[in-house]
Design a protein around this motif. Structure first.
Motif, PDB file in Angstrom:
ATOM      1  N   LEU A  31      -0.552   5.220  -8.897  1.00  0.00           N
ATOM      2  CA  LEU A  31      -0.262   5.956 -10.129  1.00  0.00           C
ATOM      3  C   LEU A  31      -0.928   7.334 -10.140  1.00  0.00           C
ATOM      4  O   LEU A  31      -0.379   8.289 -10.684  1.00  0.00           O
ATOM      5  CB  LEU A  31      -0.715   5.151 -11.351  1.00  0.00           C
ATOM      6  N   ILE A  32      -2.101   7.445  -9.553  1.00  0.00           N
ATOM      7  CA  ILE A  32      -2.767   8.749  -9.476  1.00  0.00           C
ATOM      8  C   ILE A  32      -1.924   9.724  -8.663  1.00  0.00           C
ATOM      9  O   ILE A  32      -1.846  10.910  -8.982  1.00  0.00           O
ATOM     10  CB  ILE A  32      -4.175   8.601  -8.861  1.00  0.00           C
ATOM     11  N   GLY A  33      -1.258   9.204  -7.631  1.00  0.00           N
ATOM     12  CA  GLY A  33      -0.296  10.037  -6.914  1.00  0.00           C
ATOM     13  C   GLY A  33      -0.471  10.068  -5.415  1.00  0.00           C
ATOM     14  O   GLY A  33      -1.605  10.180  -4.929  1.00  0.00           O
ATOM     15  N   ASP A  34       0.645   9.978  -4.691  1.00  0.00           N
ATOM     16  CA  ASP A  34       0.613  10.061  -3.232  1.00  0.00           C
ATOM     17  C   ASP A  34       0.269  11.462  -2.752  1.00  0.00           C
ATOM     18  O   ASP A  34      -0.116  11.653  -1.591  1.00  0.00           O
ATOM     19  CB  ASP A  34       1.973   9.658  -2.648  1.00  0.00           C
ATOM     20  N   ARG A  94      -0.573   4.533   0.601  1.00  0.00           N
ATOM     21  CA  ARG A  94       0.469   5.557   0.578  1.00  0.00           C
ATOM     22  C   ARG A  94       1.718   5.101   1.341  1.00  0.00           C
ATOM     23  O   ARG A  94       2.836   5.525   1.031  1.00  0.00           O
ATOM     24  CB  ARG A  94      -0.056   6.859   1.194  1.00  0.00           C
ATOM     25  N   ASN A  95       1.548   4.238   2.329  1.00  0.00           N
ATOM     26  CA  ASN A  95       2.650   3.891   3.220  1.00  0.00           C
ATOM     27  C   ASN A  95       3.197   2.481   3.061  1.00  0.00           C
ATOM     28  O   ASN A  95       4.157   2.124   3.737  1.00  0.00           O
ATOM     29  CB  ASN A  95       2.196   4.071   4.680  1.00  0.00           C
ATOM     30  N   LEU A  96       2.603   1.697   2.180  1.00  0.00           N
ATOM     31  CA  LEU A  96       2.998   0.300   2.072  1.00  0.00           C
ATOM     32  C   LEU A  96       2.940  -0.141   0.619  1.00  0.00           C
ATOM     33  O   LEU A  96       2.211   0.438  -0.187  1.00  0.00           O
ATOM     34  CB  LEU A  96       2.048  -0.560   2.921  1.00  0.00           C
ATOM     35  N   ASN A  97       3.727  -1.150   0.268  1.00  0.00           N
ATOM     36  CA  ASN A  97       3.654  -1.735  -1.067  1.00  0.00           C
ATOM     37  C   ASN A  97       2.199  -2.077  -1.388  1.00  0.00           C
ATOM     38  O   ASN A  97       1.511  -2.698  -0.570  1.00  0.00           O
ATOM     39  CB  ASN A  97       4.523  -2.994  -1.108  1.00  0.00           C
ATOM     40  N   PRO A  98       1.671  -1.677  -2.563  1.00  0.00           N
ATOM     41  CA  PRO A  98       0.263  -1.938  -2.886  1.00  0.00           C
ATOM     42  C   PRO A  98      -0.118  -3.409  -2.782  1.00  0.00           C
ATOM     43  O   PRO A  98      -1.225  -3.738  -2.343  1.00  0.00           O
ATOM     44  CB  PRO A  98       0.141  -1.441  -4.328  1.00  0.00           C
TER      45      PRO A  98
END
Length: 305
Positions: A31-34, A94-98
């Motif tokens: 949510l903070i951002g990629d 950043r690269n995978l489902n959390p």
């Protein structure tokens, strides 16, 4: 319930609560951002959390200065088990489902069991070995499904898995070293030192590499969410977890971590709209089944049942 079993149950409650709270950490990172630089994401949260625990941290530093034989172990604990591990973790998000990232990180249950065997003599029995085998099958299936089925061009699931696994390896070392260090240092003091030292190292290193200007790009909302992440998912969870770790075997601590991914997966599905396919839910269930076998078996051993 005897005194030992009450202590084991107390440790389980502390660690279980810690990991349930931590399960929202990957969500907050997304949510903070990629677009936020990963060293800022990691170092910013760690530094804020460290200053929130400045009093126990300072007391820990005073104690550590008098114990030179602990310096090498503490340095490895900070640099590898915290700084690099946390950077790998935020790159994986950043690269995978959390939720899947959280699940992969929990693969340290396997590594922690063998490390605990070597370092503390916590030898796994046949039931624990069965749980390990089931967990490994679940992880293998999840890796195959997530890499083979990825379609988002902005994501690199292979990199995500590699970084998450690397973080799991390093966090396993931090679990072992943390328990060793707490034989001499209070858990609250070690927690404060870990957060503050790792945060400052990450931030200073990034600024030295020319990243100071990136801090000004964060909005007030992003700073606010970073502060919430630091207070809840670093200070509170680390304090609860390390207190529980002080009371419980390493194997039990690793098994308790399986509480985090399930909650993260549900939140990622319904809030971030990043669902996982049905076959991956099945593989996830396999992982949890193996973890439950290990956890129940460890509780019975610890409480003398």
């Amino acid at each position: 319930m005897n005194t030992d079993s009450r202590m084991v149950l107390k440790a389980y409650l502390f660690m279980g609560t810690a990991w349930l709270i931590w399960s929202f950490d990957p969500i907050l990172i997304r949510l903070i951002g990629d677009d936020v630089a990963r060293p800022i994401m990691s170092g910013g949260a760690l530094t804020i959390a460290g200053f929130l625990m400045i009093v126990p941290a300072l007391r820990g530093y005073v104690f550590l200065l008098r114990r030179k034989e602990l310096w090498g172990r503490f340095c490895f604990y900070i640099l590898f088990g915290t700084v690099i591990a946390d950077l790998l973790y935020v790159i994986a998000i950043r690269n995978l489902n959390p939720g899947l990232t959280s699940l992969i990180l929990r693969s340290q249950i396997i590594m922690a069991i063998f490390a605990a065997w070597l370092c503390f003599g916590e030898r796994p029995n046949r039931i624990t070995q069965l749980g390990i085998a089931i967990v490994l099958i679940g992880y293998a299936a999840n890796a195959w499904f997530s890499i083979a089925k990825s379609s988002a061009p902005s994501r690199n699931p292979t990199l995500g898995w590699m970084c998450a696994f690397g973080a799991a390896v390093l966090w396993t070392s931090s679990t072992i070293l943390g328990k060793k260090l707490m034989e001499n240092i209070k858990s609250s003091h070690l927690c404060g030192m870990r957060l503050l030292t790792a945060g400052i190292i990450t931030i200073v290193s990034y600024c030295c590499m020319g990243g100071a200007g990136e801090f000004a790009k964060l909005s007030c909302t992003q700073w606010g969410m970073l502060a919430i992440k630091a207070a809840l998912c670093s200070v509170l969870t680390f304090a609860l977890y390390m207190h529980g770790l002080h009371l419980a075997p390493v194997t039990a601590a690793a098994a308790m971590e399986q509480a985090a991914p399930l909650c993260t997966l549900f939140v990622a599905t319904f809030i971030l709209k990043e669902p996982v396919p049905l076959q991956q839910w099945f593989a996830i269930a396999v992982v949890f089944a193996g973890a439950v076998i290990i956890l129940v078996n460890q509780y019975r051993k610890s409480s003398g049942k």
